[in-house]
Design an enzyme around this catalytic site. Structure first.
Site, PDB file in Angstrom:
ATOM      1  N   HIS A   1       0.888  -1.162   0.000  1.00 46.04           N
ATOM      2  CA  HIS A   1       0.000   0.000   0.000  1.00 46.04           C
ATOM      3  C   HIS A   1       0.928   1.215   0.000  1.00 46.04           C
ATOM      4  O   HIS A   1       1.265   1.757   1.044  1.00 46.04           O
ATOM      5  CB  HIS A   1      -0.896  -0.013   1.234  1.00 46.04           C
ATOM      6  N   THR A   2       1.348   1.600  -1.194  1.00 46.14           N
ATOM      7  CA  THR A   2       2.423   2.582  -1.293  1.00 46.14           C
ATOM      8  C   THR A   2       2.044   3.948  -0.745  1.00 46.14           C
ATOM      9  O   THR A   2       2.916   4.722  -0.349  1.00 46.14           O
ATOM     10  CB  THR A   2       2.861   2.742  -2.760  1.00 46.14           C
ATOM     11  N   CYS A   3       0.750   4.255  -0.758  1.00 43.39           N
ATOM     12  CA  CYS A   3       0.334   5.563  -0.230  1.00 43.39           C
ATOM     13  C   CYS A   3       0.720   5.716   1.234  1.00 43.39           C
ATOM     14  O   CYS A   3       0.994   6.821   1.705  1.00 43.39           O
ATOM     15  CB  CYS A   3      -1.174   5.736  -0.370  1.00 43.39           C
ATOM     16  N   PHE A   4       0.708   4.587   1.949  1.00 45.98           N
ATOM     17  CA  PHE A   4       0.969   4.621   3.388  1.00 45.98           C
ATOM     18  C   PHE A   4       2.309   3.980   3.751  1.00 45.98           C
ATOM     19  O   PHE A   4       2.549   3.672   4.914  1.00 45.98           O
ATOM     20  CB  PHE A   4      -0.168   3.907   4.132  1.00 45.98           C
TER      21      PHE A   4
END
Length: 857
Positions: free
Chosen positions: A821-824
């Site tokens: 989950h690259t956003c986080f």
């Protein structure tokens, strides 16, 4: 205690104004100067409260016996701008005075109206009955009906009359009508900014309305002070913007009166002073005050009228700077005081430049102009005092940096603003700027700390940016980031893009090139077609991939430097693509957006390209990486023996042979250059022209279009130049490329937290052991899969916006690969049963073709 008659109270306040106006305002300058010479550490004397001059009872309540046989007084005619000196005996009627005025001016008696003490003088009354005394401190204000503004005078008369009755304590006098009369005056006045408001403002002053309002403010009756304060505040806040600055004389009057009747810390006085400060930038300073000059259509003040505020605010700043070194909690100069100091100094500096310096630096002992001499010299004294005090403060900051105390460092947030104002003063005087920078070089660490902690977007920091030797990478990066637009999070303002990976460069070009710059500055939202992932992680991946594509030599836009393949220079042969210039403008926008979003994209510029973007000339040492062969050849030409060069050992003429689209082309560096031999006298010119044609002329169009694209995002060409000129090449490397060092596993581990796992779980032990054994390239791919970042900031993991996380997946099948989950900054994997199984799964995702697309969202 019985209060004096309201007319007498009004008369006393007018006397205060007269005393203030008659004072030699430069006396405070001389007194402080003498004081500083005799005792530098002694505080500056200030008159915080107005001390009324001694007045006899007969002066306040005249009796027939106290009146002289002949009374001399003044009548000022507003319509003609004249002041008449008249005389009479106490029993002369006002009608008789009107007749004298008619004889002197030709104005018919029936058109005359005299105002004194806020009241109209009646014909049948005598001078004695009107309490007109032979006192040079009194002013009899006269107004003729021929002025064309009788209604304005009536409103002002009513206002002053009500205030006098209220101060006297008369029943029926209404405080509410005071505010309504002020608003009525503002509503009557022209607001077109063409100078038509000047007569109205003159009436406001001549009617003694400011003095009456201050009289109300100091009145002891209940509610009077509050009414006056609210009225003046509303008056200031209601000033029409087109003619805002024309009210400066009225605000100056309020400041003079309140400065005597109250203290300099009085809230109403501070409001009036700040409001005046916001106006004086539009005021012209001259030898004398003219209020309003129709010729230049500006309010005109004397320098001596402005300087007391500079002196007063400088003293307050010195006092507050001392307190900021004694305590680091809730102390130090107030932003409003610093802002006001700068506001009052600005027109004074302009006056010094226009009337004294004439484009040159002012000598330290200036004595040429009798009108400005004291102020010019004392402004330098103020500069020295503040510089010395700030150096003590910066030493204190440096002590704090070394100790790193737990307490918040309060009271230091205005140091940079004060330094900016001092720099503006320093550039006026001989040797002052060198002294200023020398002092700051002794406190470089403190300056850099203050920049990173307190420099705010929107403030002017050009004075620092142009002195790179005083800053470090962190402070320069911070200042340049504030030149770039601020990324916004509002979804409705984002520029949305839906891009096919197989058409990444072409579709990105369409989305970015066709968008209005203002739309791009609002932020970006990115999605890949047929993929569920969205958010900041996808945007980071897109930035990386599109930059790699733009600078891919196969696309013919840029060429890599032979000595450093990370560095790129515009390709002189890019015109093989008819749209190459549009793509260079697109590239400029992308790089500006990458910097704006703090993206590390693994790309850096060649020095020659970097310098041109900052408007700096390119020299021989700047081409070392871009063309090592030319650099070596030019060095040999310059280092050769003069005799050998003159004997035509080189066999060179002023031409440059360049390969273009597979064929050789000869370009003349000078007109008829093929017939000009290179010799010892012109070889430096030959080398300079060769470098210019190879690295400037040949790519001028490409660089220009790239610069225009960059300027689209930063809003102006000037800002674009400042961005690049303010940085070292290594600074841009750190901002755009990121860290050059291999990814450190220990730092990675120290900035990672766990959810579902604990640090002692075998899966966590295996994971870090496997990562530690990976190649540098595998770690990059894993980091990209995890965060969509392939390059870390120069600070390492500590420079990321968030910590990283390892989540325990709820999947029961151990065949599942890790997801991200690259956003986080989150990676998820199940509790693999062995280190071998985990390594096999991680080996799959650390392959380049797999790691470039990632998990669920």
């Amino acid at each position: 205690m019985t209060l004096p008659d309201p007319d007498c109270i009004h008369q006393r306040i007018k006397r205060k104004l007269e005393d203030y106006a008659d004072d030699d305002l430069s006396s405070s300058v001389r007194m402080r100067k003498e004081n500083s010479l005799s005792s530098p550490s002694s505080p500056t004397p200030h008159s915080s409260h107005f001390q009324p001059r001694a007045s006899s009872t007969s002066a306040l309540n005249p009796t027939p016996s106290s009146f002289p046989d002949r009374i001399y007084f003044f009548v000022r005619t507003i319509s003609q701008g004249k002041t008449l000196v008249l005389h009479g005996n106490p029993h002369d009627t006002i009608k008789f005075i009107h007749e004298k005025i008619q004889s002197a001016t030709g104005i018919p008696v029936m058109e005359q109206r005299l105002i004194y003490g806020g009241k109209q003088l009646q014909w049948e009354h005598s001078l004695y009955q009107c309490r007109i005394t032979n006192d040079a401190g009194l002013i009899l204000v006269g107004r003729m009906r021929s002025t064309g503004h009788p209604k304005v005078w009536q409103v002002m008369d009513d206002l002053v009359s009500v205030i006098c009755r209220v101060c006297k304590g008369e029943r029926g006098a209404c405080l509410k009508s005071i505010k309504s009369k002020l608003m009525e005056f503002l509503n009557m006045m022209p607001k077109d900014g063409t100078g038509h408001a000047a007569p109205y403002l003159e009436i406001f002053l001549s009617s003694s309305a400011p003095a009456a309002l201050v009289m109300l403010y100091v009145s002891p009756h209940n509610g009077n002070k509050e009414c006056a304060q609210d009225s003046i505040q509303r008056f200031i806040k209601s000033l029409p913007m087109p003619i805002y600055s024309e009210f400066a004389p009225i605000l100056l009057e309020f400041c003079k009166l309140l400065g005597r009747a109250a203290t300099h810390d009085d809230p109403l006085y501070r409001l009036c002073r700040s409001s005046l400060g916001s106006m004086v930038g539009y005021v012209r300073l001259g030898r004398n005050s003219k209020n309003y000059d129709s010729g230049c259509k500006k309010v005109v003040f004397a320098v001596q009228e402005i300087f007391p505020f500079v002196d007063q605010l400088a003293s307050k700043l010195l006092e507050d700077l001392v307190s900021s070194t004694e305590s680091i909690v809730n102390s130090g100069p107030l932003p409003s005081d610093v802002q006001d100091f700068g506001a009052f100094v600005r027109p004074l500096r302009n006056a010094i430049v226009d009337q004294v310096a004439y484009g040159n630096l002012v000598p330290l002992q200036y004595s040429h102009s009798p009108w400005y001499c004291d102020e010019v010299n004392y402004l330098y004294t103020i500069f020295l005092d503040l510089v010395a005090k700030l150096q003590v403060c910066l030493n204190k900051v440096e002590e704090y940096i070394k100790v790193r105390k737990e307490k918040a460092d309060g009271g230091w947030d205005q140091y940079l603003c004060i330094l900016r104002e001092l720099h503006h003063i320093a550039i006026l005087y001989q040797g002052a700027e060198d002294k200023f920078w020398t002092n700051l070089r002794c406190n470089k660490a403190s300056l850099c700390y203050l920049i990173v902690r307190y420099a705010n977007r929107g403030d002017d920091y050009k004075w620092i940016l142009m002195n790179k030797d005083l800053t470090d990478f962190d402070s320069r990066r911070h200042l340049v980031m504030m030149l770039l637009p601020e990324v916004k999070d509002e979804y409705e303002e984002l520029h949305e893009m839906l891009i096919d990976r197989s058409q990444l460069l072409a579709e990105s070009f369409e989305y970015i090139t066709r968008a209005e710059p203002g739309t791009l500055r609002g932020g970006l939202f990115m999605e890949f077609k047929n993929e569920e992932a969205t958010g900041p992680g996808v945007l980071r991946e897109w930035f990386f991939l599109v930059c790699q594509a733009i600078f891919n030599p196969q696309n013919a836009l840029f060429v890599a430097c032979p000595n450093d393949r990370r560095r790129f220079f515009p390709n002189p042969a890019s015109k093989v693509d008819p749209m190459h210039l549009q793509y260079f403008k697109f590239a400029g926008r992308i790089i500006a957006l990458a910097l704006m979003h703090k993206m590390q994209v693994g790309i850096v510029f060649d020095r020659a390209f970097f310098l041109q973007l900052g408007g700096v000339d390119v020299c021989l040492e700047d081409i070392k990486d871009a063309d090592p062969y030319m650099y070596s050849s030019c060095k040999q030409i310059l280092d050769m023996n003069d005799c050998a060069v003159d004997e035509d050992a080189l066999g060179l003429t002023f031409v440059w042979e360049v390969e273009e689209l597979g064929s050789m082309k000869v370009l003349e560096l000078l007109p008829d250059g093929r017939h000009i031999n290179v010799n010892s006298r012109n070889r430096k010119e030959y080398v300079d022209l060769l470098i210019k044609h190879r690295f400037v002329t040949s790519v001028a169009q490409q660089v220009t279009q790239f610069a225009k694209g960059f300027a689209d995002i930063v809003t102006s060409e000037e800002t674009r130049k400042l961005c690049f000129k303010s940085l070292e090449l290594q600074d841009l490397d750190g901002m755009l490329h990121g860290s050059k060092s291999p990814i450190p596993v220990d730092d990675w581990k120290a900035h990672t937290e766990y959810n579902g796992y604990i640090e002692t779980d075998p899966q966590i032990y295996w994971f870090w052991k496997i990562v530690g054994e990976m190649s540098p390239e595998q770690r990059k791919v894993l980091l990209f899969f995890w965060t969509s970042l392939k390059y870390l900031p120069v600070e390492g993991f500590g420079g990321l916006a968030s910590r990283l996380y390892i989540y325990k997946s709820s999947e029961t099948s151990f065949d599942r690969l890790p997801s991200s989950h690259t956003c986080f900054y989150r990676i998820c994997f199940p509790a693999y049963p062995s280190m071998a199984v985990m390594q096999q799964r991680l080996n799959i995702i650390t392959q380049e073709h797999v790691g470039c697309s990632f998990g669920t969202w």
